[in-house]
Design a protein around this motif. Structure first.
Motif, PDB file in Angstrom:
ATOM      1  N   SER A 172       0.720  -3.904   5.083  1.00 18.94           N
ATOM      2  CA  SER A 172       0.496  -3.555   3.679  1.00 18.94           C
ATOM      3  C   SER A 172      -0.970  -3.253   3.419  1.00 18.94           C
ATOM      4  CB  SER A 172       0.953  -4.702   2.769  1.00 18.94           C
ATOM      5  OG  SER A 172       2.336  -4.935   2.890  1.00 18.94           O
ATOM      6  N   GLY A 176      -2.913   0.263   2.021  1.00 16.74           N
ATOM      7  CA  GLY A 176      -3.932   0.343   0.979  1.00 16.74           C
ATOM      8  C   GLY A 176      -5.216   0.985   1.465  1.00 16.74           C
ATOM      9  N   LEU A 209      -1.725   2.905  -9.347  1.00 15.22           N
ATOM     10  CA  LEU A 209      -1.113   2.203  -8.222  1.00 15.22           C
ATOM     11  C   LEU A 209      -0.660   0.802  -8.630  1.00 15.22           C
ATOM     12  CD1 LEU A 209      -0.611   2.271  -5.062  1.00 15.22           C
ATOM     13  CD2 LEU A 209      -2.704   0.936  -4.914  1.00 15.22           C
ATOM     14  N   VAL A 437      -1.867  -4.106  -0.617  1.00 18.36           N
ATOM     15  CA  VAL A 437      -2.020  -2.667  -0.835  1.00 18.36           C
ATOM     16  C   VAL A 437      -3.068  -2.413  -1.912  1.00 18.36           C
ATOM     17  CG1 VAL A 437      -0.846  -0.522  -1.471  1.00 18.36           C
ATOM     18  CG2 VAL A 437       0.383  -2.274  -0.190  1.00 18.36           C
ATOM     19  N   VAL A 438      -2.976  -3.153  -3.014  1.00 15.41           N
ATOM     20  CA  VAL A 438      -3.926  -2.989  -4.116  1.00 15.41           C
ATOM     21  C   VAL A 438      -5.323  -3.422  -3.680  1.00 15.41           C
ATOM     22  CG1 VAL A 438      -4.425  -3.598  -6.503  1.00 15.41           C
ATOM     23  CG2 VAL A 438      -2.060  -3.357  -5.770  1.00 15.41           C
ATOM     24  N   LEU A 441      -6.883  -0.759  -1.460  1.00 14.20           N
ATOM     25  CA  LEU A 441      -7.350   0.405  -2.211  1.00 14.20           C
ATOM     26  C   LEU A 441      -8.657   0.111  -2.941  1.00 14.20           C
ATOM     27  CD1 LEU A 441      -6.829   3.282  -3.291  1.00 14.20           C
ATOM     28  CD2 LEU A 441      -5.565   2.254  -5.176  1.00 14.20           C
TER      29      LEU A 441
END
Length: 505
Positions: A172, A176, A209, A437-438, A441
Motif C-alpha cells: 500500500s 502511495g 485521494l 497510501v495516503v 502520497l
C-alpha cells in the motif's frame, strides 16, 4: 517567550468570535458525523475536509481541529449504544459499554465516556503545549539526512502498524509513493508519469485521494455486503448522569488512561489501539469489582475512552513538530495543512507561531464545547443512529462528490475521485490497509527531496546517510520496526502449528 505566553497568545486568537464559531461548527459536525454507525474519525475528517477549503487558514484549521476532536467523541456513542466501533481504538469501549447499555445503564456509560474524554483531552492538550517546544528544538538540528531517516521510520511504522500483514502494508505504501511521483519533478522540472495528460502535471490532489479512499471506498464496501438486517440500538433508559459510586470508580481510570494514552500516541510508532488495550488491561487488574468485567464494568469504559482521546492529542505532537502522521486521521489532517501550502514541522512554529498556538488553544476550547454539547444532546445522537444505512452511505457519496466539486470543479477530478474510490474498495476486499497510501502520497515528495539534497551535498555518496548518528539510529529503529513484527508473527504461527500437532497426537 515561554510556553504560557505562547498559549495565552493562542487563546486570544482562538477566542475571536469567528474562530469560536468555526470551532463550534467543527465540533458539532465532527460529533454528528462521527456518531453515525461504521464511520470512524478518519472517515469523518476525510469527508469534511473539503468543507474547510474556502476558509482562511486559521479558521479552517480551528474548524478542522474541532472536527477531529468531535469525531473522536462521536465514536464512543456508536460503540456503547450500537456495539459498532467506528475504528479499532473503540473496540475496547464497546466491550463493556454495550453491556452497560443492555443492562439499562447506557446513560452513565455515555457520561463517563464524555467526561473521561474531556479530562483526557484537557490534560493531553496541555501536555502537547508544553512538550511540543522541546521536540521542535530537537528537530531544528535535523539536516537532510536526519529528515530522510525520519521519513523512512514513518513509512515503516505506518506500513507495519496498519493491517495484519507488513507486506500488504508496504505494498500500500508503494502505491502511495508511485502516486506521489506523478507530476513535474520539483528539482529538474521534468514531467513524470503524466502520460501526456495536462491535468496530471500538478500531481494527485491529496484531498481527492483521501476522500475517495476513505469515504467512497468505504461506502462501496458496505453497499457490496448487502442488507444484513437493521442494527439494534440500545435505548438510553433512566438518568444520563453518573451517581456517586460511578464517579468514585471513574476518576482514577480517567487519569490512568490519560497517562497511558498520551505518551503512546506521541510516539512515532504509536497508535490509539495500543493505549486503549493497555488501559483496559490495567483497569481489569486494578479493579475492586473483577466480577463485573465482561458484564458492564464502568472502569472498562472510563479508562480506555480516556486513553483513546489522550492518544488523539498525543498524535498531534509528531504531526505538528515533525510533520509525521502516525495514524490515518493524522495523515488526513496533514492534507488539511497542505491544502493551504503549510507544512507542519519545526519551521512552522517559527514562521506561523500565531497559527500553531491558536490551533493548540482551540483544542482546549473545542474540548469544553464538546462536554457541553455531548451530554444534553444524547437524545439527538441516538436518533442519528437510526438512519437507514442505504440513506446514510448514499448521503456520504453525495457529500463527498459535492465537496470535491467545491474544492476543485473539474470533470477530470471527479473521474479521479471515482477511480481512487474503486481502488479503495478493491483494497478493502483484499485486506490492504488504506492509510499507507495516503501517507506515501503526502510524505513521498518530502522524502525524495531530502534524499536528493543529502546526496547532492555528499556528491552521490550513499554512506553519508549512516555517518550521522541521529540518522543512523533512526534507520536502525526503522529496520527493527519492520523485522521484529515479522519475527513475532512467525513465532505466533509456529506456536499455533505446534499446538495443532500436539492436539492431533
Amino acid at each position: 517567550m515561554g510556553t504560557f505566553d505562547f498559549l495565552l497568545q493562542g487563546l486570544l486568537v482562538a477566542a475571536q468570535p469567528m474562530n469560536l464559531l468555526y470551532a463550534l461548527i467543527g465540533v458539532t459536525l465532527g460529533t454528528a458525523v462521527g456518531v453515525l454507525p461504521g464511520i470512524g474519525p478518519a472517515l469523518t475528517v476525510a469527508l469534511l475536509l473539503p468543507v474547510t477549503y474556502q476558509l482562511d487558514p486559521a479558521g479552517s484549521l480551528i474548524m478542522f481541529a474541532g472536527i477531529y476532536y468531535g469525531g473522536m467523541y462521536g465514536g464512543s456513542t456508536t460503540s456503547i449504544l450500537l456495539n459498532t466501533p467506528g475504528e479499532s481504538a473503540s473496540i475496547v469501549t464497546a466491550l463493556e459499554g454495550n453491556k452497560m447499555a443492555r443492562a439499562g445503564r447506557g446513560g452513565p456509560a455515555l457520561a463517563t465516556a464524555a467526561i473521561g474524554s474531556f479530562v483526557a483531552g484537557l490534560i493531553a492538550t496541555l501536555g502537547l503545549a508544553f512538550i511540543a517546544p522541546y521536540v521542535v528544538k530537537l528537530a531544528l538540528v535535523f539536516g537532510p539526512r536526519e529528515y530522510f531517516a525520519l521519513m523512512v521510520l514513518a513509512f515503516v511504522t505506518v506500513s507495519s502498524a496498519f493491517g495484519d500483514s507488513a507486506l500488504r502494508g508496504l505494498t500500500s505504501l508503494f502505491v502511495g509513493l508511485t502516486l506521489a511521483s506523478i507530476g513535474i519533478d520539483q528539482l529538474t522540472g521534468q514531467a513524470r508519469l503524466s502520460f501526456g495528460v495536462p491535468d496530471l502535471l500538478d500531481g494527485i490532489e491529496v484531498t481527492t485521494l483521501a476522500v475517495a479512499m476513505f469515504a467512497i471506498g468505504e461506502s462501496l464496501f458496505i453497499a457490496a455486503q448487502g442488507d444484513r438486517g437493521p442494527d439494534k440500538v440500545e435505548a438510553v433508559r433512566g438518568s444520563v448522569w453518573m451517581n456517586a459510586s460511578d464517579w468514585a470508580r471513574s476518576w482514577k481510570p480517567w487519569l490512568r488512561g490519560t497517562c497511558i494514552g498520551f505518551p503512546i500516541g506521541a510516539m512515532p510508532a504509536g497508535g490509539a489501539e495500543i493505549g486503549t488495550f493497555l488501559s483496559y488491561a490495567a483497569e481489569k487488574r486494578l479493579t475492586r469489582h473483577p466480577e463485573e468485567f465482561g458484564n458492564g464494568a464502568i472502569e472498562g469504559v472510563a479508562g480506555p475512552e480516556a486513553a483513546n482521546n489522550a492518544s488523539a492529542a498525543g498524535t498531534l505532537v509528531p504531526l505538528l513538530t515533525l510533520g509525521l502522521p502516525t495514524t490515518a486521521t493524522a495523515a488526513i489532517m496533514l492534507a488539511g495543512f497542505q491544502q493551504f501550502g503549510l507544512q507542519p514541522g519545526p519551521l512552522l512554529f517559527a514562521t506561523n507561531p500565531q497559527l500553531v498556538w491558536g490551533l493548540i488553544a482551540s483544542l482546549l476550547i473545542a474540548n469544553f464545547m464538546l462536554l457541553v454539547l455531548n451530554l444534553p444532546l444524547i437524545g439527538l445522537w441516538v436518533r442519528l443512529l437510526t438512519i437507514p444505512k442505504p440513506w446514510l452511505y448514499a448521503g456520504i457519496l453525495l457529500f463527498a462528490t459535492l465537496g470535491t466539486i467545491g474544492a476543485n470543479p473539474s470533470v477530470f477530478e471527479l473521474g479521479m475521485l471515482l477511480a481512487f474510490g474503486l481502488l479503495g474498495y478493491l483494497m478493502r476486499i483484499f485486506g490492504y490497509p488504506i492509510a499507507p497510501v495516503v501517507v506515501g502520497l503526502i510524505l513521498g515528495p518530502l522524502a525524495e527531496q531530502q534524499l536528493r539534497r543529502a546526496l547532492s551535498i555528499s556528491q552521490g555518496d550513499v554512506t553519508v546517510l549512516f555517518t550521522s548518528p541521529i540518522a543512523a539510529v533512526l534507520l536502525v529503529i526503522a529496520a527493527l520496526a519492520f523485522i521484529v513484527p515479522l519475527i513475532m508473527r512467525a513465532r505466533g504461527r509456529g506456536d499455533v502449528l505446534t499446538q495443532l500437532a500436539a492436539s492431533e497426537d
